[in-house]
Design a protein around this motif. Structure first.
Motif, mmCIF file in Angstrom:
data_model
loop_
_atom_site.group_PDB
_atom_site.id
_atom_site.type_symbol
_atom_site.label_atom_id
_atom_site.label_comp_id
_atom_site.label_asym_id
_atom_site.label_seq_id
_atom_site.Cartn_x
_atom_site.Cartn_y
_atom_site.Cartn_z
ATOM 1 N N GLU A 214 32.719 45.906 38.672
ATOM 2 C CA GLU A 214 32.152 45.009 37.828
ATOM 3 C C GLU A 214 33.049 43.941 37.414
ATOM 4 O OE1 GLU A 214 31.497 47.321 34.191
ATOM 5 O OE2 GLU A 214 29.975 48.585 35.436
ATOM 6 N N ALA A 215 34.367 43.934 37.166
ATOM 7 C CA ALA A 215 35.378 42.972 36.860
ATOM 8 C C ALA A 215 35.442 42.045 38.357
ATOM 9 C CB ALA A 215 36.577 43.167 36.780
ATOM 10 N N LEU A 216 35.443 42.668 39.500
ATOM 11 C CA LEU A 216 35.200 41.862 40.769
ATOM 12 C C LEU A 216 34.023 40.781 40.649
ATOM 13 C CD1 LEU A 216 36.368 44.273 43.711
ATOM 14 C CD2 LEU A 216 37.660 42.244 42.297
ATOM 15 N N ASN A 217 32.795 41.407 40.405
ATOM 16 C CA ASN A 217 31.590 40.829 40.671
ATOM 17 C C ASN A 217 31.520 39.511 39.355
ATOM 18 O OD1 ASN A 217 30.531 41.888 42.879
ATOM 19 N ND2 ASN A 217 29.790 43.467 41.746
ATOM 20 N N ALA A 218 32.216 39.675 38.453
ATOM 21 C CA ALA A 218 32.282 38.938 37.298
ATOM 22 C C ALA A 218 33.288 37.674 37.387
ATOM 23 C CB ALA A 218 32.613 39.615 35.692
ATOM 24 N N HIS A 219 34.021 37.872 38.587
ATOM 25 C CA HIS A 219 35.188 37.200 39.063
ATOM 26 C C HIS A 219 36.053 36.956 37.621
ATOM 27 C CE1 HIS A 219 32.468 34.862 42.263
ATOM 28 N NE2 HIS A 219 32.836 36.202 42.388
ATOM 29 N N GLU A 220 36.299 38.190 36.948
ATOM 30 C CA GLU A 220 37.373 38.293 36.233
ATOM 31 C C GLU A 220 38.616 38.856 36.665
ATOM 32 O OE1 GLU A 220 35.097 41.095 33.377
ATOM 33 O OE2 GLU A 220 34.194 39.444 32.489
ATOM 34 N N PHE A 221 39.417 37.927 37.586
ATOM 35 C CA PHE A 221 40.273 38.485 38.267
ATOM 36 C C PHE A 221 41.752 38.608 37.262
ATOM 37 C CE2 PHE A 221 37.887 35.757 41.437
ATOM 38 C CZ PHE A 221 37.369 37.063 41.895
ATOM 39 N N ASP A 222 41.606 37.702 36.405
ATOM 40 C CA ASP A 222 42.812 37.895 35.227
ATOM 41 C C ASP A 222 42.721 39.410 34.788
ATOM 42 O OD1 ASP A 222 43.512 35.438 35.761
ATOM 43 O OD2 ASP A 222 42.470 34.685 33.934
ATOM 44 N N ARG A 223 41.883 40.175 35.082
ATOM 45 C CA ARG A 223 41.810 41.606 34.194
ATOM 46 C C ARG A 223 42.354 42.668 35.411
ATOM 47 N NH1 ARG A 223 36.179 43.572 33.078
ATOM 48 N NH2 ARG A 223 37.236 45.489 32.928
ATOM 49 N N MET A 224 42.780 42.221 36.633
ATOM 50 C CA MET A 224 43.284 43.035 37.607
ATOM 51 C C MET A 224 44.538 43.737 37.218
ATOM 52 S SD MET A 224 41.284 42.948 40.064
ATOM 53 C CE MET A 224 39.963 42.714 38.922
ATOM 54 N N HIS A 225 45.260 43.489 36.084
ATOM 55 C CA HIS A 225 46.323 44.203 35.676
ATOM 56 C C HIS A 225 45.831 45.505 35.125
ATOM 57 C CE1 HIS A 225 44.881 42.250 32.015
ATOM 58 N NE2 HIS A 225 45.200 43.271 31.303
ATOM 59 N N GLU A 226 44.605 45.510 34.784
ATOM 60 C CA GLU A 226 43.801 46.657 34.156
ATOM 61 C C GLU A 226 43.815 47.917 35.356
ATOM 62 O OE1 GLU A 226 40.266 46.543 32.159
ATOM 63 O OE2 GLU A 226 40.967 44.363 31.312
ATOM 64 N N PHE A 227 43.727 47.306 36.711
ATOM 65 C CA PHE A 227 43.400 48.204 37.753
ATOM 66 C C PHE A 227 44.380 48.308 38.973
ATOM 67 C CE2 PHE A 227 39.647 45.872 36.005
ATOM 68 C CZ PHE A 227 38.874 47.043 35.632
ATOM 69 N N ILE A 228 45.350 47.542 39.119
ATOM 70 C CA ILE A 228 46.258 47.168 39.968
ATOM 71 C C ILE A 228 47.758 47.248 39.501
ATOM 72 C CG2 ILE A 228 46.924 46.167 42.117
ATOM 73 C CD1 ILE A 228 44.060 44.760 42.078
ATOM 74 N N HIS A 229 48.678 48.230 40.018
ATOM 75 C CA HIS A 229 50.121 48.261 39.756
ATOM 76 C C HIS A 229 50.578 46.717 40.086
ATOM 77 C CE1 HIS A 229 51.020 52.111 38.409
ATOM 78 N NE2 HIS A 229 50.120 52.674 39.013
#
Length: 130
Positions: free
Chosen positions: A15-30
């Motif tokens: 969902e974050a990818l499809n919203a292009h919310e790349f600033d949220r990647m800290h929630e998903f990736i070390h």
């Protein structure tokens, strides 16, 4: 992480990818990860994602299948979009692309620690050429 939580986690990631919310990647990736079997960082992933979204603003990831085994997750996705800028060395032709992506992840402490993905590069190049 229990299997149902891992599924929910992955769905939130897509969902974050499809919203292009790349600033949220800290929630998903070390911060530091293994990316395509090489040392990498979350910033490397974000740079790749921003590059895709810049060239293909309507890029969309659709999960088709998920398999979970402990802390490992594998997914088959269909990726679609229409490039509007040069992408992967090919000028936009107006043609849309649709490719199958296979992705494999290891999750530790609630975030991706290992990320690998592959697709048929030749099929993608043919579609990009129109």
């Amino acid at each position: 992480m229990p299997e149902s939580n891992l599924r929910d986690f992955y769905e939130r990631y897509i969902e974050a990818l499809n919203a292009h919310e790349f600033d949220r990647m800290h929630e998903f990736i070390h911060d530091s990860i293994t990316l395509q079997s090489e040392p990498g960082t979350r910033d490397d992933v974000i740079a790749q994602l921003r590059g895709i979204a810049d060239a293909v603003p309507d890029f969309h990831w659709e999960t088709q299948e998920i398999a979970i085994n402990g802390d490992r997750l594998a997914a088959r996705l269909i990726n679609t979009g229409t490039p509007v800028k040069e992408w992967l060395g090919v000028a936009p032709s107006g043609a849309s692309i649709e490719i199958v992506e296979y992705a494999i992840y290891t999750v530790r402490d609630g975030r991706f620690l290992h990320m690998s993905a592959m697709h048929d590069a030749e099929a993608l190049q043919r579609q990009l050429a129109g």
